[in-house]
Enzyme design. Structure first.
Site, short mmCIF file in Angstrom:
data_model
loop_
_atom_site.label_atom_id
_atom_site.label_comp_id
_atom_site.label_asym_id
_atom_site.label_seq_id
_atom_site.Cartn_x
_atom_site.Cartn_y
_atom_site.Cartn_z
N ASN A 55 -16.15 -36.19 -6.11
CA ASN A 55 -16.70 -34.84 -6.13
C ASN A 55 -16.74 -34.22 -7.53
O ASN A 55 -17.48 -33.28 -7.77
CB ASN A 55 -15.87 -33.95 -5.19
CG ASN A 55 -16.25 -32.50 -5.26
OD1 ASN A 55 -17.32 -32.11 -4.79
ND2 ASN A 55 -15.39 -31.68 -5.86
N ALA B 242 -25.06 -25.60 -1.85
CA ALA B 242 -24.04 -24.57 -1.69
C ALA B 242 -23.90 -23.78 -2.98
O ALA B 242 -24.24 -24.25 -4.07
CB ALA B 242 -22.69 -25.21 -1.33
N TYR C 13 -28.28 -34.42 -15.04
CA TYR C 13 -27.63 -34.29 -13.73
C TYR C 13 -28.40 -35.09 -12.67
O TYR C 13 -27.81 -35.82 -11.86
CB TYR C 13 -27.58 -32.81 -13.37
CG TYR C 13 -26.89 -32.46 -12.08
CD1 TYR C 13 -25.50 -32.50 -11.96
CD2 TYR C 13 -27.64 -32.06 -10.97
CE1 TYR C 13 -24.87 -32.14 -10.79
CE2 TYR C 13 -27.01 -31.69 -9.79
CZ TYR C 13 -25.63 -31.73 -9.70
OH TYR C 13 -25.00 -31.38 -8.52
N ARG D 120 -19.23 -22.75 -8.45
CA ARG D 120 -19.20 -22.42 -9.89
C ARG D 120 -20.39 -23.04 -10.61
O ARG D 120 -20.92 -22.49 -11.57
CB ARG D 120 -17.91 -22.98 -10.53
CG ARG D 120 -16.66 -22.21 -10.27
CD ARG D 120 -15.59 -22.59 -11.28
NE ARG D 120 -15.39 -24.04 -11.41
CZ ARG D 120 -14.74 -24.62 -12.41
NH1 ARG D 120 -14.23 -23.88 -13.40
NH2 ARG D 120 -14.57 -25.93 -12.46
N ASP E 9 -7.95 -32.91 -10.38
CA ASP E 9 -8.79 -31.95 -11.07
C ASP E 9 -8.39 -31.89 -12.53
O ASP E 9 -7.21 -31.70 -12.85
CB ASP E 9 -8.68 -30.56 -10.44
CG ASP E 9 -9.90 -29.71 -10.73
OD1 ASP E 9 -10.74 -29.54 -9.82
OD2 ASP E 9 -10.03 -29.24 -11.87
N VAL F 213 -11.93 -38.37 -14.78
CA VAL F 213 -12.51 -39.49 -14.03
C VAL F 213 -13.37 -40.40 -14.90
O VAL F 213 -13.71 -41.51 -14.49
CB VAL F 213 -13.34 -39.00 -12.82
CG1 VAL F 213 -12.45 -38.27 -11.83
CG2 VAL F 213 -14.52 -38.14 -13.26
N ILE G 27 -15.93 -26.73 -3.36
CA ILE G 27 -16.13 -27.67 -2.26
C ILE G 27 -15.02 -28.71 -2.22
O ILE G 27 -14.51 -29.05 -1.17
CB ILE G 27 -17.50 -28.38 -2.38
CG1 ILE G 27 -18.64 -27.37 -2.27
CG2 ILE G 27 -17.66 -29.43 -1.29
CD1 ILE G 27 -20.02 -27.98 -2.49
N LYS H 98 -27.19 -38.23 -10.39
CA LYS H 98 -27.11 -38.05 -8.94
C LYS H 98 -27.97 -39.06 -8.19
O LYS H 98 -27.68 -39.40 -7.04
CB LYS H 98 -27.49 -36.61 -8.57
CG LYS H 98 -26.46 -35.59 -9.00
CD LYS H 98 -25.06 -35.96 -8.54
CE LYS H 98 -24.06 -34.85 -8.73
NZ LYS H 98 -22.69 -35.29 -8.34
N SER I 164 -27.35 -35.25 -4.95
CA SER I 164 -27.89 -33.89 -5.03
C SER I 164 -29.39 -33.93 -4.77
O SER I 164 -30.06 -34.91 -5.08
CB SER I 164 -27.64 -33.31 -6.42
OG SER I 164 -28.35 -32.10 -6.62
#
Length: 310
Positions: A107, A204, A172, A207, A45, A81, A26, A176, A159
């Site tokens: 992201n 979506a 997670y 990975r 990245d 990050v 994404i 989120k 999320s």
């Protein structure tokens, strides 16, 4: 004037965007689309595995090459990050090259799923560090620049796992939901400077999520169907303080509501037993409201008290 889908385009000419975790999936889609629309893009990245291990700049470099081959401008960056010195250097390099930062799309992310009782604490911390602290650190690094410019768009990645829960994803999910709290205050602090902060909650197959959905859903849940919602949130027309759920061609608005509640009074009749006995009234969603900042809760409580005593 450029038109997309028969409509006047959202223009990103002269805008500078940092997209974290944009070497694949994404994030790559966001970076390529922003560049296509005229933005200069920092393709950030770390190049690690889904669990955050390892690093390589090859994925970011490949996206930059793709953008440049199409006539766009981009810069590869391998910052972690979750590391302050890395993020500081990334923002400094962006300012040195282009002199501004207009858009930040947080992201980057990792997954270390396991039921809470079996989860190693290090796996909880690692996920929080990337998703929540990483988002906060990147935002903290660009926020003063955006205020000075009197323009900025920050997009958090939330999320449905955080908003509504998902078995085996306590780390997670906590992160989120945490970025939503971060957004809720940044929307207030940035408003008068035209710095808008919003959140996207993507559904979506990537990975990180391909194991969660049946194979027949994969085509419908292609990451490309998230891109239009995020481009909107990165644009001049973006709202402020909204959560958009996007997936399979659907975009929805998610928000927190509070019931009007029940006034019990402040005498000896206000007990835990009273709360238990009147739970259905407390939870009644009739006249529930969407509040925009914390102080409105107290105002609503006093309104309820006045209604009950009148």
């Amino acid at each position: 004037m450029i038109y997309f889908g028969g409509q006047m385009s959202l223009d990103f000419k002269d805008k500078v965007a940092i997209v974290t975790g944009s070497g694949n999936g994404i994030g790559k889609g966001y970076a390529v689309e922003l560049a296509k629309r005229g933005a200069k893009v920092v393709v950030n990245d770390l190049g690690g595995a889904v669990d955050g291990s390892g690093s390589s700049l090859s994925a970011a470099d490949a996206v930059v090459q793709e953008i440049e081959a199409a006539g766009g401008e981009a810069l590869a960056n391998g910052a972690n990050v979750a590391k302050q010195e890395d993020v500081k250097a990334m923002v400094e390099a962006t300012m040195e090259k282009w002199g501004r930062v207009d858009i930040l799309i947080n992201n980057a992310g990792i997954l270390r799923d396991k039921s809470f009782g079996k989860m190693e604490w290090s796996d909880f911390e690692a996920v929080i560090n990337v998703h929540l602290l990483g988002s906060a650190l990147c935002a903290h690094s660009v926020f003063p620049i955006m205020k000075e410019q009197e323009f900025g768009r920050i997009v958090m990645t939330s999320s449905s796992s955080g908003l509504f829960g998902n078995f085996g994803q306590t780390n997670y999910a906590a992160a989120k939901m945490g970025v939503v709290g971060l957004m809720n205050t940044l929307k207030l602090e940035g408003a008068k400077y035209n710095v808008h902060t919003n959140s996207i909650a993507p559904t979506a197959t990537t990975r990180m999520t391909e194991h969660l959905f049946p194979a027949e859903f994969a085509e419908k849940l292609d990451p490309k169907y998230i891109i239009p919602a995020v481009i909107f949130l990165a644009s001049e027309k973006a709202p402020n303080g909204e959560i958009l759920e996007a997936g399979g061609g659907v975009v929805a608005n998610t928000y927190v509501m509070e019931t009007m509640g029940k006034y019990f009074g402040t005498d000896e009749n206000f007990t835990a037993e009273a709360v238990a006995n009147h739970w259905s009234e407390i939870a009644d969603t009739t006249d529930a409201r969407r509040l925009t900042q914390g102080g409105e809760v107290a105002i609503k409580h006093f309104e309820k008290i006045q209604q009950s005593e009148s």
